[in-house]
Design a protein around this motif. Structure first.
Motif, PDB file in Angstrom:
ATOM      1  N   ASN A 180       0.836  -1.203   0.000  1.00 20.33           N
ATOM      2  CA  ASN A 180       0.000   0.000   0.000  1.00 20.33           C
ATOM      3  C   ASN A 180       0.870   1.252   0.000  1.00 20.33           C
ATOM      4  OD1 ASN A 180      -2.458  -1.304  -0.074  1.00 20.33           O
ATOM      5  ND2 ASN A 180      -2.771  -1.243   2.132  1.00 20.33           N
ATOM      6  N   HIS A 226       2.042  -2.427 -13.554  1.00 18.67           N
ATOM      7  CA  HIS A 226       1.333  -1.918 -14.728  1.00 18.67           C
ATOM      8  C   HIS A 226       1.656  -2.812 -15.920  1.00 18.67           C
ATOM      9  CE1 HIS A 226       1.536   1.923 -12.338  1.00 18.67           C
ATOM     10  NE2 HIS A 226       0.254   1.838 -12.635  1.00 18.67           N
ATOM     11  N   ILE A 275       2.491   1.904  -3.410  1.00 13.18           N
ATOM     12  CA  ILE A 275       1.521   2.438  -4.371  1.00 13.18           C
ATOM     13  C   ILE A 275       1.214   3.911  -4.060  1.00 13.18           C
ATOM     14  CG2 ILE A 275      -0.875   2.249  -5.171  1.00 13.18           C
ATOM     15  CD1 ILE A 275      -0.574  -0.799  -4.950  1.00 13.18           C
ATOM     16  N   GLU A 281       0.597  -9.087  -9.800  1.00 17.44           N
ATOM     17  CA  GLU A 281      -0.703  -8.746 -10.378  1.00 17.44           C
ATOM     18  C   GLU A 281      -1.289  -7.534  -9.666  1.00 17.44           C
ATOM     19  OE1 GLU A 281      -3.494 -11.985 -10.495  1.00 17.44           O
ATOM     20  OE2 GLU A 281      -4.974 -10.807 -11.589  1.00 17.44           O
ATOM     21  N   HIS A 282      -0.969  -7.419  -8.392  1.00 20.16           N
ATOM     22  CA  HIS A 282      -1.518  -6.311  -7.624  1.00 20.16           C
ATOM     23  C   HIS A 282      -0.835  -4.988  -7.928  1.00 20.16           C
ATOM     24  CE1 HIS A 282      -3.613  -4.423  -4.316  1.00 20.16           C
ATOM     25  NE2 HIS A 282      -2.471  -3.862  -3.986  1.00 20.16           N
ATOM     26  N   ILE A 283       0.491  -5.021  -8.030  1.00 16.38           N
ATOM     27  CA  ILE A 283       1.224  -3.748  -8.059  1.00 16.38           C
ATOM     28  C   ILE A 283       1.674  -3.322  -9.460  1.00 16.38           C
ATOM     29  CG2 ILE A 283       3.560  -4.653  -7.642  1.00 16.38           C
ATOM     30  CD1 ILE A 283       3.880  -2.310  -5.637  1.00 16.38           C
ATOM     31  N   ASN A 300      -0.293  -5.589 -17.612  1.00 20.28           N
ATOM     32  CA  ASN A 300      -0.751  -6.488 -16.563  1.00 20.28           C
ATOM     33  C   ASN A 300      -2.012  -7.248 -16.958  1.00 20.28           C
ATOM     34  OD1 ASN A 300      -0.021  -7.406 -14.136  1.00 20.28           O
ATOM     35  ND2 ASN A 300      -0.679  -5.646 -12.962  1.00 20.28           N
ATOM     36  N   LEU A 309       3.431 -14.008  -7.982  1.00 18.48           N
ATOM     37  CA  LEU A 309       2.529 -13.510  -9.024  1.00 18.48           C
ATOM     38  C   LEU A 309       1.361 -12.713  -8.470  1.00 18.48           C
ATOM     39  CD1 LEU A 309       2.765 -16.740 -11.060  1.00 18.48           C
ATOM     40  CD2 LEU A 309       3.273 -14.494 -11.988  1.00 18.48           C
ATOM     41  N   ALA A 310       0.902 -13.056  -7.268  1.00 21.61           N
ATOM     42  CA  ALA A 310      -0.221 -12.311  -6.694  1.00 21.61           C
ATOM     43  C   ALA A 310       0.210 -10.875  -6.416  1.00 21.61           C
ATOM     44  CB  ALA A 310      -0.709 -12.987  -5.417  1.00 21.61           C
ATOM     45  N   VAL A 311       1.415 -10.718  -5.910  1.00 26.37           N
ATOM     46  CA  VAL A 311       1.942  -9.380  -5.630  1.00 26.37           C
ATOM     47  C   VAL A 311       2.133  -8.618  -6.940  1.00 26.37           C
ATOM     48  CG1 VAL A 311       3.992  -8.150  -4.823  1.00 26.37           C
ATOM     49  CG2 VAL A 311       3.020  -9.993  -3.445  1.00 26.37           C
TER      50      VAL A 311
END
Lengths: 335, 358
Positions: A198, A226, A201, A222-224, A242, A218-220
């Motif tokens: 957070n 571009h 970002i 996909e979250h952060i 992304n 990959l989860a991280v």
């Protein structure tokens, strides 16, 4: 985003490590840790480098900062070619790119107070001193969510998440345009990881920072991210926005990587591509496409032809013989 | 069996012939220069034959110490089991002698650790290491043990097992070493396999191979598994039942789908909310947005915590939460939680933050 200025441009970056053997320490081979990697990052953008251990993602990060000397290729930072800069000129450019490391425990000097750690780059680059230095340190602490009185504490008095905040504050101190973060949250517990993501970002939005974010998660990513570049054995095999990469992956390795990542959907011992075998040695990478030894969709020509990274759809680059330019992106079938 | 707290009274799951391992009010303390660390502070659960139970929690929650306690591997000078009972197939383990524990460990209960390189002997071939336990526990002769070792390597799908049996750990990749660990752990057909973060050090594609292998062998051999992990993704894909631990205590227990879809403890909710993931139905690759944070820090285990250990970080906490420890009790079929405010928690939607500050 595409109109924003390019902060970092990497062209055909190579880093080969010599392998020494025997009493004479003769060079018997080279580990092709990074073997021809090109990408760019724009202002305010996060490019994620993702891949498994040994794929070369960290070496890319370290070569860009020239913590490792690249073997070949060029690195342009804000339009300045820094590939061959001497140490003085490089030092000035380093202000523009700062690193955040995986292990906040080992990357902070245990003998310096938190305030001194964050203030050090400001002193080094003679950007502030005295009351101004203190004011800027206090502002940085506030930006990363550390209490003002924490300036007097030492690294061991902080938790892992707080130490990572400290590392981020130190990176921010000199107002860089690019932050290179090598697995910055993988040593942290998930609840703390969420805080740090957070924060990253928020800071990006506030300061229009460009991030090169190296991660295996990959989860991280996909979250952060571009845009995402997937690496395998020293090469980028797929590079895309992304949404495209996660929504319509084209390279079989990317698909396998996505399928292998555990999701929170239960009972998900779902049908998936489980790659057989291990990653081959980068000392002696397979001929042709480096992934062909583990690829369920490999054709005979994949053993011979090394596929180039092609833009097969707008912004979507992939290095796979079975994914021609303008292809339909339909699921591959075993030949 | 001791029943010093309400937790033991509220023992979850049915106690019957199907239960292979039964832990009651387990308390394990460590003694440090700075005082007593209450690493495990009242853990109670049953494990059924052939079941996969996951224990999940963040660093320092006591999940690994629970595993080490079951195996009798708490280093005697550093700490000890100070209370509770561990019954395995009718035998009380907490009072057993070391020699009996040696006969059980590696034979009827075995363990896989996170880092295979540190648990394999670097100067013995993997074949020797697997056959060693077979010769000790199963009294096989050298020849038979070696043949069985090769059989086990084939079972965990190591290509060319005859050749690999003669190799040393450093000649194998990380994934292969973990396969060797599994082969070694399963060689004597244990009734319980304790796996402490078995895939944490591995890449995701290798992790997928290893998890699939473990579950497949479990189905085939009927071994019950206690899988200890910090990764809720791994939990979702492997567990039948889940225990969530926080600060040495159990905060919630439920069947896996129920736990992930209807978590009742604020900590479990926070844990699930802090994982980056897509909202259901959202297109892939657009998860950006704020993750839920759990503000504050894990409490020190050096001081006795009178109330709920999570209270200082919990947005639902009331005065009672800081003074009275909530009982671990049923809040639905096979669903247990230790929280005074379950009704209020359940009234809120899953996406609402659990932290004590906005």
């Amino acid at each position: 985003m595409s109109s924003a200025e390019v902060v970092l441009r990497v062209r055909d970056l190579k880093k080969h490590f010599p392998v020494h053997r025997g009493v004479l320490s003769r060079v018997v081979a080279h580990v092709q840790a990074v073997d021809g990697v090109s990408f760019e990052i724009r202002r305010g953008e996060t490019l994620c480098l993702v891949g498994e251990s040994g794929c070369g993602k960290s070496t890319v990060a370290r070569s860009i900062t020239r913590l490792e000397e690249p073997t070949a290729g060029s690195i342009e930072l804000n339009g300045v070619d820094i590939t061959a800069l001497g140490s003085e000129a490089l030092r000035a450019q380093r202000r523009e790119m700062q690193m955040v490391f995986q292990d906040p425990y080992s990357s902070l000097n245990p003998r310096l107070s938190a305030g001194d750690i964050v203030g050090e780059p400001l002193t080094n680059f003679a950007l502030a001193q005295g009351a101004e230095l203190e004011r800027r340190i206090a502002a940085l602490f506030e930006h990363v969510g550390l209490r003002p009185e924490a300036v007097h504490k030492y690294p061991h008095e902080f938790s892992g998440g707080q130490r990572q905040r400290l590392g981020i504050a130190r990176a921010l101190a000199v107002n860089p345009s690019l932050i290179i973060a090598d697995e910055p949250v993988s040593a942290l517990d998930v609840s703390v990881q969420a805080q740090v993501l957070n924060l990253l970002i928020d800071l990006q939005e506030q300061f229009e920072l460009a991030y090169l974010f190296v991660s295996h998660d990959l989860a991280v990513v996909e979250h952060i991210g571009h845009r995402v570049a997937v690496m395998y054995l020293g090469r980028i095999v797929e590079l895309a926005d992304n949404a495209d990469l996660f929504g319509a992956p084209l390279h079989p390795y990317t698909e396998a990587l996505l399928a292998a990542a555990p999701s929170l959907e239960t009972g998900a011992r779902r049908e998936r591509i489980i790659l057989q075998g291990d990653v081959p040695s980068p000392m002696n990478p397979p001929s042709g496409c480096r992934f062909h030894t583990r690829c369920p969709f490999a054709l005979p020509e994949c053993k011979q032809t090394d596929p180039p990274l092609l833009e097969v759809a707008p912004g979507h680059h992939v290095a796979c013989l079975r994914r021609p330019v303008g292809g339909d992106g339909a699921p591959l079938t075993t030949a | 069996m001791t029943s010093t707290t309400s937790k033991a009274a509220a023992a979850p799951a049915a106690l019957n012939d199907e239960t292979i391992l039964s832990v009651r009010d387990l308390r394990t303390h460590f003694y440090t220069r700075d005082g007593v660390v209450r690493a495990v502070d009242g853990v109670t659960f049953d494990l059924a034959r052939g079941e996969t139970l996951c224990i999940v929690g963040e660093s320092g929650c006591g999940k690994s110490v629970t595993a080490l306690s079951i195996l009798g591997l708490i280093p005697p000078k550093a700490g000890k089991i100070v209370g509770g009972s561990i019954r395995f197939d009718g035998t009380e383990l907490t009072t057993e002698s070391e020699s009996t524990m040696r006969r059980i460990r590696g034979n009827r209960i075995s363990m896989i650790f996170q880092e295979p390189m540190t648990s394999l002997n670097p100067v013995l071939t993997v074949g020797e290491q697997i056959s060693e336990s077979l010769r000790i526990h199963q009294r096989l002769d050298r020849r038979a043990a070696w043949d069985r070792a090769i059989e086990m390597l084939a079972l965990v799908r190591i290509a060319d097992p005859k050749r690999r049996a003669g190799e040393y750990p450093h000649q194998l990749s990380g994934g292969m070493r973990q396969r060797v660990m599994i082969a070694m752990a399963l060689a004597c057909n244990p009734q319980v396999l304790v796996a402490d973060e078995p895939t944490t050090a591995l890449d995701v594609t290798i992790q997928a191979q290893i998890l699939n292998l473990m579950l497949e062998l479990k189905d085939r051999l009927g071994t019950a598994i206690i899988l200890i992990t910090h990764d809720l993704g791994v939990v979702a894909e492997t567990a039948q039942r889940v225990i969530v631990m926080y600060a040495g205590r159990m905060v919630e227990e439920a069947p896996v789908a129920e736990l992930l879809s209807h978590p009742k403890h604020p900590y479990t909710r926070g844990l699930i909310g802090s994982i980056p993931r897509r909202k259901p139905g959202a297109p892939r690759g657009r998860t950006r947005g704020r993750l839920q944070e759990i503000s504050g820090l894990v409490p020190s285990l050096r001081e006795a915590i009178p109330g709920c250990a999570f209270a200082p970080r919990c947005g639902f906490a009331t005065a009672r939460c800081t003074t009275e420890q909530p009982p671990f009790e049923a809040h639905g079929p096979r669903h247990y939680a230790a929280c005074w405010e379950v009704a209020r928690v359940e009234a809120k939607s899953l996406s609402e933050p659990v932290g004590s500050e906005a």
